[in-house]
Design an enzyme around this catalytic site. Sequence first.
Site, PDB file in Angstrom:
ATOM      1  N   GLU A   1       0.806  -1.229   0.000  1.00 53.30           N
ATOM      2  CA  GLU A   1       0.000   0.000   0.000  1.00 53.30           C
ATOM      3  C   GLU A   1       0.828   1.264   0.000  1.00 53.30           C
ATOM      4  O   GLU A   1       1.908   1.303   0.593  1.00 53.30           O
ATOM      5  CB  GLU A   1      -0.806   0.073   1.302  1.00 53.30           C
ATOM      6  CG  GLU A   1      -1.967  -0.820   1.359  1.00 53.30           C
ATOM      7  CD  GLU A   1      -2.668  -0.694   2.698  1.00 53.30           C
ATOM      8  OE1 GLU A   1      -2.563   0.358   3.355  1.00 53.30           O
ATOM      9  OE2 GLU A   1      -3.317  -1.668   3.077  1.00 53.30           O
TER      10      GLU A   1
ATOM     11  N   CYS B   1       2.910   8.813   1.182  1.00 49.38           N
ATOM     12  CA  CYS B   1       3.345   7.973   2.291  1.00 49.38           C
ATOM     13  C   CYS B   1       3.567   6.579   1.715  1.00 49.38           C
ATOM     14  O   CYS B   1       2.652   5.992   1.141  1.00 49.38           O
ATOM     15  CB  CYS B   1       2.261   7.955   3.373  1.00 49.38           C
ATOM     16  SG  CYS B   1       2.700   6.904   4.751  1.00 49.38           S
TER      17      CYS B   1
ATOM     18  N   CYS C   1       5.427  -6.512   8.608  1.00 55.55           N
ATOM     19  CA  CYS C   1       6.339  -5.872   9.548  1.00 55.55           C
ATOM     20  C   CYS C   1       6.556  -6.812  10.735  1.00 55.55           C
ATOM     21  O   CYS C   1       5.624  -7.478  11.183  1.00 55.55           O
ATOM     22  CB  CYS C   1       5.746  -4.553  10.030  1.00 55.55           C
ATOM     23  SG  CYS C   1       6.832  -3.656  11.141  1.00 55.55           S
TER      24      CYS C   1
ATOM     25  N   CYS D   1       3.387  -3.984  16.600  1.00 51.60           N
ATOM     26  CA  CYS D   1       2.748  -2.988  17.469  1.00 51.60           C
ATOM     27  C   CYS D   1       1.266  -3.365  17.570  1.00 51.60           C
ATOM     28  O   CYS D   1       0.639  -3.684  16.545  1.00 51.60           O
ATOM     29  CB  CYS D   1       2.886  -1.596  16.881  1.00 51.60           C
ATOM     30  SG  CYS D   1       4.589  -1.123  16.565  1.00 51.60           S
TER      31      CYS D   1
ATOM     32  N   CYS E   1      -1.706  -1.904  15.274  1.00 50.42           N
ATOM     33  CA  CYS E   1      -1.452  -1.787  13.832  1.00 50.42           C
ATOM     34  C   CYS E   1      -1.853  -3.040  13.077  1.00 50.42           C
ATOM     35  O   CYS E   1      -1.529  -4.162  13.488  1.00 50.42           O
ATOM     36  CB  CYS E   1       0.026  -1.497  13.625  1.00 50.42           C
ATOM     37  SG  CYS E   1       0.565  -1.642  11.928  1.00 50.42           S
TER      38      CYS E   1
ATOM     39  N   GLY F   1       5.761  -1.434   7.395  1.00 50.12           N
ATOM     40  CA  GLY F   1       7.151  -1.812   7.648  1.00 50.12           C
ATOM     41  C   GLY F   1       7.923  -0.850   8.519  1.00 50.12           C
ATOM     42  O   GLY F   1       7.493   0.272   8.776  1.00 50.12           O
ATOM     43  N   GLU F   2       9.068  -1.308   8.987  1.00 49.13           N
ATOM     44  CA  GLU F   2       9.994  -0.487   9.780  1.00 49.13           C
ATOM     45  C   GLU F   2      11.145  -0.108   8.841  1.00 49.13           C
ATOM     46  O   GLU F   2      11.994  -0.945   8.515  1.00 49.13           O
ATOM     47  CB  GLU F   2      10.485  -1.313  10.984  1.00 49.13           C
ATOM     48  CG  GLU F   2      11.752  -0.825  11.655  1.00 49.13           C
ATOM     49  CD  GLU F   2      11.705   0.620  12.145  1.00 49.13           C
ATOM     50  OE1 GLU F   2      10.813   0.970  12.929  1.00 49.13           O
ATOM     51  OE2 GLU F   2      12.583   1.403  11.726  1.00 49.13           O
TER      52      GLU F   2
ATOM     53  N   SER G   1       8.270   6.818  16.583  1.00 50.36           N
ATOM     54  CA  SER G   1       6.941   6.488  17.067  1.00 50.36           C
ATOM     55  C   SER G   1       7.048   6.130  18.548  1.00 50.36           C
ATOM     56  O   SER G   1       7.608   5.097  18.906  1.00 50.36           O
ATOM     57  CB  SER G   1       6.480   5.291  16.228  1.00 50.36           C
ATOM     58  OG  SER G   1       5.142   5.081  16.417  1.00 50.36           O
TER      59      SER G   1
ATOM     60  N   CYS H   1      -2.349   2.947   7.995  1.00 49.19           N
ATOM     61  CA  CYS H   1      -1.438   2.011   7.331  1.00 49.19           C
ATOM     62  C   CYS H   1      -1.900   0.569   7.482  1.00 49.19           C
ATOM     63  O   CYS H   1      -2.363   0.159   8.524  1.00 49.19           O
ATOM     64  CB  CYS H   1      -0.010   2.195   7.831  1.00 49.19           C
ATOM     65  SG  CYS H   1       0.507   1.119   9.155  1.00 49.19           S
TER      66      CYS H   1
HETATM   67  S1  SF4 Z   1       4.098  -1.013  10.414  1.00 48.27           S
HETATM   68 FE1  SF4 Z   1       4.755   0.495  11.960  1.00 48.27          FE
HETATM   69  S2  SF4 Z   1       3.089   0.555  13.448  1.00 48.27           S
HETATM   70 FE2  SF4 Z   1       2.801  -1.310  12.225  1.00 48.27          FE
HETATM   71  S3  SF4 Z   1       3.818  -2.944  13.379  1.00 48.27           S
HETATM   72 FE3  SF4 Z   1       5.329  -2.109  11.947  1.00 48.27          FE
HETATM   73  S4  SF4 Z   1       6.426  -0.510  13.079  1.00 48.27           S
HETATM   74 FE4  SF4 Z   1       4.551  -0.977  14.211  1.00 48.27          FE
END
Ligand code: SF4
Length: 352
Positions: A93, A108, A115, A119, A122, A168-169, A223, A342
Amino acid sequence: MMKQDLKSLNRKEMINWFKKENYPGFRAEQVFNWIYKNGVDSFHEMTNLPEELRSELDEKASVKSNLLLKKTLQASDGTIKYLWELTDGETLESVYLPFYEDMRHSVCISTQLGCAMNCIFCATGKGGLVRNLTTGEIIDQVLEIQKDISSGEFGKPGITNVVLMGMGEPLANFDNVIKAVEILNDEKGFAIGIRRITVSSSGLVPGIRRLAELNLQLVLAVSLNAPNDLLRNTLMPINRKYPLDELLSAVKYYIKKTSRRVTFEYILIDNVNDSPEQAYELVSLLRGIKCHLNLIPLNPVRGVKYRRPAREKILLFRDIIEKNGIAVTIRQERGPDIEAACGQLRHSGSKG
Ligand code: SF4
């Protein structure tokens, strides 16, 4: 033979690749220009290249998009959410956010498929990490959105800001992300000012320190989401590996190395991290750090039990922070009618 994806190379690497293939370096500059200044995705359209060279390049390399558009959702405020399919069938996305009042055209973009950070608020984290995106796949999100929003002529209007904050990170895919930033910032590439590029991290301490060494002058957004370890451990499992004192010391190191102010993102979740006491705790935590706090009222996510606080609670939280001398803003809500948070489109897309 696997073709070389030229969009996975920054300009210097592209010149080296051309030289290795026994072509003069200026041909790489021409190709780079076709891709990023003209939005061309076929060697055959590169009319200032000899025809023989175009055919040879077509055999060895690719400038084709790595993304196939599956779905778009447009909100009433102009926000467009894109769902792409990659060549291996995975989906991804990105979001386009126009800010008409100050002529900003922001995108964005995602940096990983899924990921690993998990978190709890999310949708992306739920499915775990599938794989890193290549530089070409990161760059193609910007290229394809640029093509989509251009009216008639490629680059008009031009994308002005890029936020690496989608799925993703980013710092867990460090090398590919940095190369994408270089291409975005390259005056012969997208020519997006480095201070208009934001890299967001969930708090990957070694990545923040590595980024500090590069002194790129981009915007680092961290974050945070909790004012203490106890709560942050439950919201963001990464905190168990890199607790707040380590994270803030890495952030201070980043500020010292780059002289840049850091942005802290704080997703406000009803009855979880939005009390006045927690606002005061946050003030003590951030006091003395050159930073800006961005409060983000939670975008409710399907399958996640958390809620967004009422407006009065959000404003009270903001006022406490502000009165105590920390620069703070509440993020303007975008595209609420199209699930703009996201991971949500992919989530609903994959679940049908
Ligand atoms: S995409 Fe961002 S908010 Fe979602 S789990 Fe990964 S680091 Fe956390």
